[in-house]
Design a protein around this motif. Structure first.
Motif, PDB file in Angstrom:
ATOM      1  N   HIS A 425       0.814  -1.208   0.000  1.00 31.83           N
ATOM      2  CA  HIS A 425       0.000   0.000   0.000  1.00 31.83           C
ATOM      3  C   HIS A 425       0.858   1.273   0.000  1.00 31.83           C
ATOM      4  O   HIS A 425       0.383   2.342   0.376  1.00 31.83           O
ATOM      5  CB  HIS A 425      -0.934  -0.014   1.217  1.00 31.83           C
ATOM      6  N   LEU A 426       2.115   1.133  -0.404  1.00 30.92           N
ATOM      7  CA  LEU A 426       2.995   2.286  -0.527  1.00 30.92           C
ATOM      8  C   LEU A 426       3.202   2.628  -2.000  1.00 30.92           C
ATOM      9  O   LEU A 426       3.059   1.778  -2.886  1.00 30.92           O
ATOM     10  CB  LEU A 426       4.349   1.998   0.136  1.00 30.92           C
ATOM     11  N   ARG A 427       3.567   3.858  -2.266  1.00 34.27           N
ATOM     12  CA  ARG A 427       3.894   4.279  -3.624  1.00 34.27           C
ATOM     13  C   ARG A 427       5.315   3.819  -3.983  1.00 34.27           C
ATOM     14  O   ARG A 427       6.098   3.479  -3.093  1.00 34.27           O
ATOM     15  CB  ARG A 427       3.797   5.801  -3.740  1.00 34.27           C
ATOM     16  N   GLU A 428       5.608   3.861  -5.280  1.00 31.79           N
ATOM     17  CA  GLU A 428       6.951   3.456  -5.708  1.00 31.79           C
ATOM     18  C   GLU A 428       8.012   4.403  -5.162  1.00 31.79           C
ATOM     19  O   GLU A 428       9.151   3.993  -4.927  1.00 31.79           O
ATOM     20  CB  GLU A 428       7.023   3.426  -7.236  1.00 31.79           C
ATOM     21  N   VAL A 429       7.657   5.668  -4.968  1.00 32.10           N
ATOM     22  CA  VAL A 429       8.655   6.639  -4.492  1.00 32.10           C
ATOM     23  C   VAL A 429       8.864   6.545  -2.989  1.00 32.10           C
ATOM     24  O   VAL A 429       9.837   7.098  -2.458  1.00 32.10           O
ATOM     25  CB  VAL A 429       8.234   8.083  -4.857  1.00 32.10           C
ATOM     26  N   ASP A 430       7.947   5.892  -2.267  1.00 26.94           N
ATOM     27  CA  ASP A 430       8.106   5.759  -0.822  1.00 26.94           C
ATOM     28  C   ASP A 430       9.236   4.781  -0.514  1.00 26.94           C
ATOM     29  O   ASP A 430       9.467   3.815  -1.256  1.00 26.94           O
ATOM     30  CB  ASP A 430       6.805   5.261  -0.181  1.00 26.94           C
ATOM     31  N   VAL A 431       9.942   5.022   0.587  1.00 21.84           N
ATOM     32  CA  VAL A 431      11.068   4.173   0.993  1.00 21.84           C
ATOM     33  C   VAL A 431      10.749   3.553   2.346  1.00 21.84           C
ATOM     34  O   VAL A 431      10.596   4.266   3.341  1.00 21.84           O
ATOM     35  CB  VAL A 431      12.379   4.982   1.086  1.00 21.84           C
ATOM     36  N   LEU A 432      10.629   2.211   2.366  1.00 24.04           N
ATOM     37  CA  LEU A 432      10.362   1.466   3.593  1.00 24.04           C
ATOM     38  C   LEU A 432      11.640   0.757   4.020  1.00 24.04           C
ATOM     39  O   LEU A 432      12.265   0.072   3.234  1.00 24.04           O
ATOM     40  CB  LEU A 432       9.245   0.441   3.357  1.00 24.04           C
ATOM     41  N   ALA A 433      12.017   0.935   5.298  1.00 24.61           N
ATOM     42  CA  ALA A 433      13.253   0.309   5.798  1.00 24.61           C
ATOM     43  C   ALA A 433      13.040  -0.158   7.231  1.00 24.61           C
ATOM     44  O   ALA A 433      12.162   0.328   7.947  1.00 24.61           O
ATOM     45  CB  ALA A 433      14.424   1.291   5.737  1.00 24.61           C
ATOM     46  N   ARG A 434      13.864  -1.126   7.620  1.00 24.40           N
ATOM     47  CA  ARG A 434      13.863  -1.556   9.022  1.00 24.40           C
ATOM     48  C   ARG A 434      14.818  -0.653   9.789  1.00 24.40           C
ATOM     49  O   ARG A 434      16.005  -0.566   9.481  1.00 24.40           O
ATOM     50  CB  ARG A 434      14.302  -3.010   9.126  1.00 24.40           C
ATOM     51  N   TRP A 435      14.285   0.019  10.793  1.00 28.46           N
ATOM     52  CA  TRP A 435      15.079   0.972  11.574  1.00 28.46           C
ATOM     53  C   TRP A 435      15.871   0.269  12.663  1.00 28.46           C
ATOM     54  O   TRP A 435      16.956   0.677  13.029  1.00 28.46           O
ATOM     55  CB  TRP A 435      14.145   2.015  12.164  1.00 28.46           C
ATOM     56  N   GLY A 436      15.307  -0.820  13.194  1.00 31.94           N
ATOM     57  CA  GLY A 436      15.988  -1.562  14.243  1.00 31.94           C
ATOM     58  C   GLY A 436      14.975  -2.310  15.086  1.00 31.94           C
ATOM     59  O   GLY A 436      13.915  -1.767  15.433  1.00 31.94           O
ATOM     60  N   GLY A 437      15.265  -3.587  15.437  1.00 32.47           N
ATOM     61  CA  GLY A 437      14.340  -4.351  16.259  1.00 32.47           C
ATOM     62  C   GLY A 437      12.980  -4.475  15.590  1.00 32.47           C
ATOM     63  O   GLY A 437      12.856  -4.959  14.472  1.00 32.47           O
ATOM     64  N   GLU A 438      11.939  -4.034  16.282  1.00 33.14           N
ATOM     65  CA  GLU A 438      10.586  -4.088  15.724  1.00 33.14           C
ATOM     66  C   GLU A 438      10.142  -2.742  15.163  1.00 33.14           C
ATOM     67  O   GLU A 438       8.953  -2.514  14.940  1.00 33.14           O
ATOM     68  CB  GLU A 438       9.592  -4.549  16.807  1.00 33.14           C
TER      69      GLU A 438
END
Length: 519
Positions: A425-438
């Protein structure tokens, strides 16, 4: 000591007391008490009297000799423990550390006395504490049922005095008295930090190589040179060029049978290719490019230049279609150059393995390092073009309780599934990353605070509506902050983190906007 540890310690202590209330154990100096243990010379003297020496003086003399041998054995054990490079330690059955060898100071920076006074939370990181408590819990259950504790081996992360952490391969073995009763635990901790880091770097590097090869315009295949002859990898260009599925050409043999259906021509190709591989040993692993007529899945016969590189037990091949350009000699040279360029690209990529790592190994989303670069780029773009950009900091609610209740494997599966639910449900320009832990972080270019709040609320609702196997419903809390001109990246992240904290303290399962963005 936490309540859980206190309860566990009581259970272990009670069970151990029922098994053996006066068993031998190591003192803080690592010296055994006078209770006999298997192989104890005192035990041999006491249990098997010498019929030829039944006078009091002979018995006293025999006992003195046995005690002297015992002292030598104890001194030898103490000398080994105190000079070993690994940390050797002992623990009573109620969970108390009774001895730590001097090598702990070299490994962690703490003296043995300091290390023995530390609670478990100061010795290990939270995940490693959980592993240790789980073992102690299982040990308590075994003791309560009248069974002996089991030996175990784990990789645990230790805290050091300078604030850093190290990884150790930890062996824990139960120690038994002469009558078979467990009396304590003996542990050995070996530093494997360098190995863990090397493994992590190798995984990140391999992922980078895979991603780079996938989009190369040149067809690439990686095959095993072992007896199984498996084809380990093919990029998208290879699939487009030949059309074979992995099931149709799982090995070298299947490839040759389908790519060269004419038996006589196949035999000639095999002879030339085998000779090329043998010659590669004298060419630093480089396989001289050869041109073959290859039959693709749709029956087309294509003129293909095949070259390669041998790396350990892997053969990396490049495939260049020269069918159309074959009539012109210059174009043929260009095709061969393309094959050589592909080989050079592979060699260069191998040299870059140690410094390129962009994805989180558990979840498959971008890792923190990649996100920090993307954050800096978006800040520069926002300052230059005056466009809005917002930051979402998302945290799984009560994740520790999920791990404690269902185990870390279930927790890991939730961490893997969560970004999949969100990512759709994110746009292609959005950036999803794991910041740490949960915690996860989402960068949303071209969105102001209100738009980001709406998007965050949508994501929160999607997660809350999702049913996760073994756990059921989980929720997330989200903090939102819009970038302000001339704001540092740390200050921006803190605004989102403060908003996340407000969502947590406000009852969880909610979205909060940074205070300065409200109104």
């Amino acid at each position: 000591m936490t309540l859980r540890q206190q309860t566990m310690s009581s259970a272990i202590r009670a069970a151990a007391g029922r098994q053996h209330r006066s068993a031998a154990c190591w003192t803080r100096r690592g010296v055994m008490s006078d209770s006999p243990v298997p192989g104890d010379p005192k035990e041999a003297v006491m249990d098997v009297p010498d019929k030829n020496q039944d006078t009091p003086s002979a018995i006293v003399q025999a006992r003195q000799q046995a005690e002297e041998r015992l002292q030598v054995s104890e001194a030898r054990c103490r000398l080994l423990a105190e000079n070993a490079s690994d940390v050797i330690w002992t623990m009573s059955l109620d969970g108390q550390i009774t001895y730590v060898s001097p090598s702990v100071e070299r490994l962690r920076g703490f003296t043995p006395e300091e290390a023995m006074r530390q609670p478990l939370e100061d010795i290990l990181t939270p995940p490693s504490v959980a592993i240790t408590l789980d073992y102690l819990s299982r040990m308590a259950a075994l003791l309560q049922s009248g069974r002996s504790p089991e030996r175990t081996r784990n990789e645990l992360e230790y805290r050091c005095k300078d604030g850093s952490t190290i990884w150790c391969d930890v062996h824990v073995l139960p120690v038994f008295a002469a009558n078979g009763t467990p009396v304590e635990l003996l542990g050995m901790s070996r530093d494997i930090t360098a190995l863990k880091r090397a493994e992590s770097e190798a995984k990140r590097s391999a992922e980078f190589i895979r991603k780079m090869l996938q989009d190369l315009p040149v067809a690439i295949a990686v095959a095993s040179l072992e007896s199984d002859q498996r084809i380990l990898y093919r990029n998208s260009a290879f699939d487009r060029l030949f059309g074979w599925t992995p099931q149709e050409i799982p090995t070298h043999e299947e490839w040759f049978e389908r790519a060269y259906p004419d038996e006589d021509y196949r035999r000639a190709v095999l002879d030339r290719w085998t000779a090329a591989l043998a010659q590669a040993a004298a060419q630093q692993g480089q396989v001289t490019p050869h041109e073959f007529r290859v039959t693709s899945r749709d029956g087309q016969v294509k003129d293909i230049v095949i070259g390669g590189t041998i790396l350990d037990d892997r053969l990396i091949c490049s495939f260049v279609d020269v069918s159309v350009r074959k009539r012109v000699e210059a174009e043929l040279v260009q095709a061969r150059d393309a094959a050589e360029t592909a080989n050079r690209a592979l060699s260069k990529a191998n040299a870059e393995l140690q410094r390129l790592a962009v994805t989180d190994h558990l979840t498959g989303v971008w890792n923190r390092s990649y996100f920090e670069d993307a954050l800096a780029a978006q800040i520069a773009r926002a300052v230059r073009d005056g466009v809005p950009v917002s930051l979402l900091l998302l945290d799984l609610d009560c994740f520790k309780a999920i791990n404690d209740t269902h185990g870390h494997l279930v927790g890991d599966r939730i961490l893997i599934e969560l970004p999949r639910v969100i990512g759709r449900h994110l746009r292609e320009v959005d950036v999803l990353a794991r910041w740490g832990g949960e915690e996860f972080v989402i960068l949303m270019p071209h969105r102001g605070a209100r738009e980001a709040m709406h998007a965050a609320e949508t994501l929160r609702a999607l997660v809350a509506a999702r049913t996760f196997p073994e756990v059921g419903t989980v929720t997330v809390s989200v903090g939102v902050a819009e970038y302000r001109p001339h704001e540092s990246d740390d200050a921006w992240i803190k605004q989102a983190d403060d908003a996340l904290y407000a969502a947590k303290t406000g009852g969880r399962n909610r979205v909060c906007l940074a205070d300065r963005d409200m109104g």
